[in-house]
Design a protein around this motif. Structure first.
Motif, PDB file in Angstrom:
ATOM      1  N   PRO A  11      28.370 -51.969  14.940  1.00 38.31           N
ATOM      2  CA  PRO A  11      26.737 -51.459  15.666  1.00 38.31           C
ATOM      3  C   PRO A  11      26.508 -50.940  14.478  1.00 38.31           C
ATOM      4  CG  PRO A  11      29.187 -50.198  15.360  1.00 38.31           C
ATOM      5  CD  PRO A  11      29.549 -51.650  15.440  1.00 38.31           C
ATOM      6  N   PHE A  12      25.363 -50.141  14.266  1.00 38.83           N
ATOM      7  CA  PHE A  12      24.083 -50.103  13.288  1.00 38.83           C
ATOM      8  C   PHE A  12      25.444 -49.061  12.650  1.00 38.83           C
ATOM      9  CE2 PHE A  12      20.627 -49.351  10.489  1.00 38.83           C
ATOM     10  CZ  PHE A  12      20.591 -48.424  10.987  1.00 38.83           C
ATOM     11  N   LYS A  13      25.206 -48.202  11.337  1.00 35.85           N
ATOM     12  CA  LYS A  13      25.509 -47.087   9.827  1.00 35.85           C
ATOM     13  C   LYS A  13      23.744 -46.368  10.367  1.00 35.85           C
ATOM     14  CE  LYS A  13      29.554 -49.186   8.240  1.00 35.85           C
ATOM     15  NZ  LYS A  13      30.012 -50.527   8.058  1.00 35.85           N
ATOM     16  N   PHE A  14      24.301 -45.435  10.810  1.00 33.92           N
ATOM     17  CA  PHE A  14      23.017 -44.535  10.261  1.00 33.92           C
ATOM     18  C   PHE A  14      23.210 -44.047   9.302  1.00 33.92           C
ATOM     19  CE2 PHE A  14      20.308 -44.553  14.485  1.00 33.92           C
ATOM     20  CZ  PHE A  14      21.075 -45.774  14.909  1.00 33.92           C
ATOM     21  N   SER A  15      22.039 -43.059   8.869  1.00 34.12           N
ATOM     22  CA  SER A  15      22.607 -42.285   7.653  1.00 34.12           C
ATOM     23  C   SER A  15      22.768 -40.815   8.043  1.00 34.12           C
ATOM     24  CB  SER A  15      20.863 -42.201   6.943  1.00 34.12           C
ATOM     25  OG  SER A  15      20.045 -41.458   7.931  1.00 34.12           O
ATOM     26  N   GLU A  16      23.378 -40.521   6.829  1.00 35.11           N
ATOM     27  CA  GLU A  16      24.171 -38.813   6.733  1.00 35.11           C
ATOM     28  C   GLU A  16      23.078 -37.688   7.509  1.00 35.11           C
ATOM     29  OE1 GLU A  16      26.568 -38.788   2.855  1.00 35.11           O
ATOM     30  OE2 GLU A  16      24.379 -37.670   2.657  1.00 35.11           O
ATOM     31  N   HIS A  17      21.037 -38.384   6.815  1.00 37.85           N
ATOM     32  CA  HIS A  17      20.350 -37.212   7.728  1.00 37.85           C
ATOM     33  C   HIS A  17      21.056 -37.504   9.192  1.00 37.85           C
ATOM     34  CE1 HIS A  17      19.243 -36.733   3.672  1.00 37.85           C
ATOM     35  NE2 HIS A  17      18.226 -35.670   3.943  1.00 37.85           N
ATOM     36  N   TYR A  21      21.829 -33.848   9.757  1.00 40.93           N
ATOM     37  CA  TYR A  21      21.516 -32.867   9.378  1.00 40.93           C
ATOM     38  C   TYR A  21      19.971 -32.628  10.569  1.00 40.93           C
ATOM     39  CZ  TYR A  21      18.004 -30.376   6.134  1.00 40.93           C
ATOM     40  OH  TYR A  21      17.444 -29.574   5.386  1.00 40.93           O
ATOM     41  N   PRO A  22      20.617 -31.554  11.916  1.00 40.32           N
ATOM     42  CA  PRO A  22      19.735 -31.890  12.800  1.00 40.32           C
ATOM     43  C   PRO A  22      17.708 -31.457  12.235  1.00 40.32           C
ATOM     44  CG  PRO A  22      21.447 -29.655  12.417  1.00 40.32           C
ATOM     45  CD  PRO A  22      21.454 -31.013  11.050  1.00 40.32           C
ATOM     46  N   PRO A  23      17.510 -30.422  10.853  1.00 41.33           N
ATOM     47  CA  PRO A  23      15.550 -30.823  10.437  1.00 41.33           C
ATOM     48  C   PRO A  23      15.857 -31.633  10.265  1.00 41.33           C
ATOM     49  CG  PRO A  23      17.647 -28.865   9.706  1.00 41.33           C
ATOM     50  CD  PRO A  23      18.357 -30.328   9.698  1.00 41.33           C
ATOM     51  N   PHE A  24      16.741 -32.978  10.492  1.00 43.00           N
ATOM     52  CA  PHE A  24      16.072 -34.790  10.097  1.00 43.00           C
ATOM     53  C   PHE A  24      14.706 -34.553  11.164  1.00 43.00           C
ATOM     54  CE2 PHE A  24      15.348 -38.572   7.931  1.00 43.00           C
ATOM     55  CZ  PHE A  24      15.718 -39.154   9.372  1.00 43.00           C
ATOM     56  N   PHE A  25      15.315 -34.272  13.088  1.00 41.20           N
ATOM     57  CA  PHE A  25      14.750 -34.720  13.529  1.00 41.20           C
ATOM     58  C   PHE A  25      12.824 -33.716  13.596  1.00 41.20           C
ATOM     59  CE2 PHE A  25      16.988 -37.832  15.152  1.00 41.20           C
ATOM     60  CZ  PHE A  25      18.176 -37.626  14.451  1.00 41.20           C
ATOM     61  N   ARG A  43      12.842 -46.048   5.736  1.00 39.39           N
ATOM     62  CA  ARG A  43      14.238 -46.725   5.516  1.00 39.39           C
ATOM     63  C   ARG A  43      14.741 -46.977   6.908  1.00 39.39           C
ATOM     64  NH1 ARG A  43      14.281 -44.472  -0.081  1.00 39.39           N
ATOM     65  NH2 ARG A  43      15.780 -42.631   1.145  1.00 39.39           N
ATOM     66  N   LEU A  44      14.922 -45.736   7.947  1.00 39.86           N
ATOM     67  CA  LEU A  44      15.971 -45.225   8.849  1.00 39.86           C
ATOM     68  C   LEU A  44      15.906 -46.498   9.691  1.00 39.86           C
ATOM     69  CD1 LEU A  44      18.601 -44.714  10.625  1.00 39.86           C
ATOM     70  CD2 LEU A  44      16.952 -43.145  10.833  1.00 39.86           C
ATOM     71  N   ILE A  45      14.049 -46.632   9.679  1.00 37.95           N
ATOM     72  CA  ILE A  45      13.412 -47.311  11.037  1.00 37.95           C
ATOM     73  C   ILE A  45      13.443 -49.246  10.905  1.00 37.95           C
ATOM     74  CG2 ILE A  45      11.387 -47.990  12.662  1.00 37.95           C
ATOM     75  CD1 ILE A  45      10.571 -45.437  12.193  1.00 37.95           C
TER      76      ILE A  45
END
Lengths: 187, 210
Positions: A11-17, A21-25, A43-45
């Protein structure tokens, strides 16, 4: 055409944000904060698409997938904002890591590797395997046994064509044949 | 079509055609393995129900599909040799013919492909299903060589023996017996010939009765 192979065992490892970190969205209003945020999403995409070997995403299809929606935090990046992120990725600032498929901005190519980079990678493989001067079908480049451990294996045909177009411009290859039975000769 | 330079010779185009056929064949090979495995399963189930005719039909189809594949394999090998020949212009006619033949066989394979749905139909009962099965039987009659017919009947025998639990050391869900490795009652060369003759006789009788 999207190639989606969800690999359950890796599985893909998502970043800390993304994970904590809800404001990320929510798109930030302050210019500098927004810049940083857009870069992070880019970068995430790219990482996500590279992991799952996805080459194109349609906003409608992906808005509810885990790429843009974190079920645990109950947060998602809304379609208008996804569009903004991809606009950024398309721009110089975003290093042209994306390209809208049509001006309707419904789907976009995600260049976690740009066509030029694919071109180099394929040309190198052809060279190493002594296939210069031979005729190869487009099909065998992405689906053949010989390319199985290459990064471009299983790649979307459109992307392959774009990569080969780069080589053709440099006079290092020529594509010929009709429709979906095309082949290429490397020089 | 990219006709800009003449960096692409007619030999290149012939090689591309040949390789495209090869690619298609490889795709079919993958698909057909799924189908032939299912045919074998169906044969097993039919045998268990005592429907020997259906079982035989399933095995026959499987044999036919396999023979198509190996035919094309052989042709492709031939083509490869021809197209890589330096004196290409001399053998060009042969290559074109070879490609045509290859296309014909591929078309036949394509028809067989109908896919799993078509294969599953064999499991259906009822008048219509039976009619369809008879049609297939007829279509297959004469498509298999005598040797292939023998091999199919051997396969059926082997399946029957396996299903009646005759001293098999393997656990029931291990992989199945393939053509070569089931030792029936020790057969001498004479026995085999005798069997073949008897079967040929039976088939002629069946044909005459039909």
């Amino acid at each position: 055409m999207t190639t989606l192979t969800q690999n359950q065992s890796d599985p893909f490892k998502f970043s800390e944000h993304y994970t904590g970190y809800p404001p990320f969205f929510t798109l930030q209003t302050s210019a500098s904060a927004r810049q940083a945020q857009l870069k992070r999403w880019s970068r995430l995409i790219q990482r996500y698409c590279r992991h799952y070997k996805i080459f194109q995403i349609s906003i409608v299809d992906y808005q509810d997938k885990d790429l843009f929606r974190n079920a645990k935090l109950n947060k998602k990046l809304y379609p208008e904002d996804i569009r903004t992120v991809i606009d950024f990725m398309v721009s110089q600032d975003g290093q042209q890591r994306a390209e809208w498929v049509t001006s309707a901005k419904a789907s976009a190519w995600i260049w976690w590797r740009r066509p030029e980079e694919w071109a180099t990678s394929i040309a190198a493989w052809v060279d190493e395997t002594g296939q210069k001067g031979s005729v190869l079908t487009l099909y065998e480049i992405v689906e053949g046994d010989a390319s199985e451990n290459q990064e471009f294996h299983g790649m979307d045909m459109e992307v392959l064509r774009k990569g080969l177009a780069v080589l053709a411009k440099q006079n290092r290859a020529q594509v010929f044949g009709t429709d979906d039975q095309q082949g290429v000769k490397f020089f | 079509m990219g006709n800009s330079g003449s960096k692409i010779s007619s030999q290149d185009r012939a090689i591309l055609d040949m390789k495209n056929q090869r690619d298609k064949l490889k795709q079919y090979q993958k698909k057909i393995t799924v189908i032939t495995n299912r045919e074998k399963e169906i044969a097993r189930v039919c045998l268990a129900k005592g429907e020997k005719d259906k079982a035989l039909l399933a095995l026959r189809r499987k044999k036919f599909q396999e023979s198509l594949l190996s035919q094309t394999d052989a042709q492709l090998e031939q083509l490869e040799k021809l197209t890589s020949n330096v004196e290409f212009s001399l053998v060009q006619k042969d290559v074109v013919f070879g490609l045509q033949r290859g296309t014909e066989v591929l078309k036949m394979i394509n028809k067989e492909m109908g896919g799993l749905a078509a294969v599953e139909k064999m499991m259906e009962e009822g008048a219509e299903a039976r009619r369809e099965q008879e049609e297939i039987s007829e279509a297959l009659a004469g498509q298999l060589s005598n040797q292939e017919e023998d091999e199919v009947e051997d396969e059926l025998e082997a399946l029957e023996i396996e299903m009646n639990g005759v001293s098999l050391p393997d656990a029931p869900n291990k992989t199945v017996i393939t053509d070569g490795d089931l030792p029936n009652t020790p057969e001498t060369e004479l026995d085999r010939e005798q069997k073949q003759k008897e079967r040929a006789k039976q088939r002629r009788a069946q044909l005459q009765a039909a």
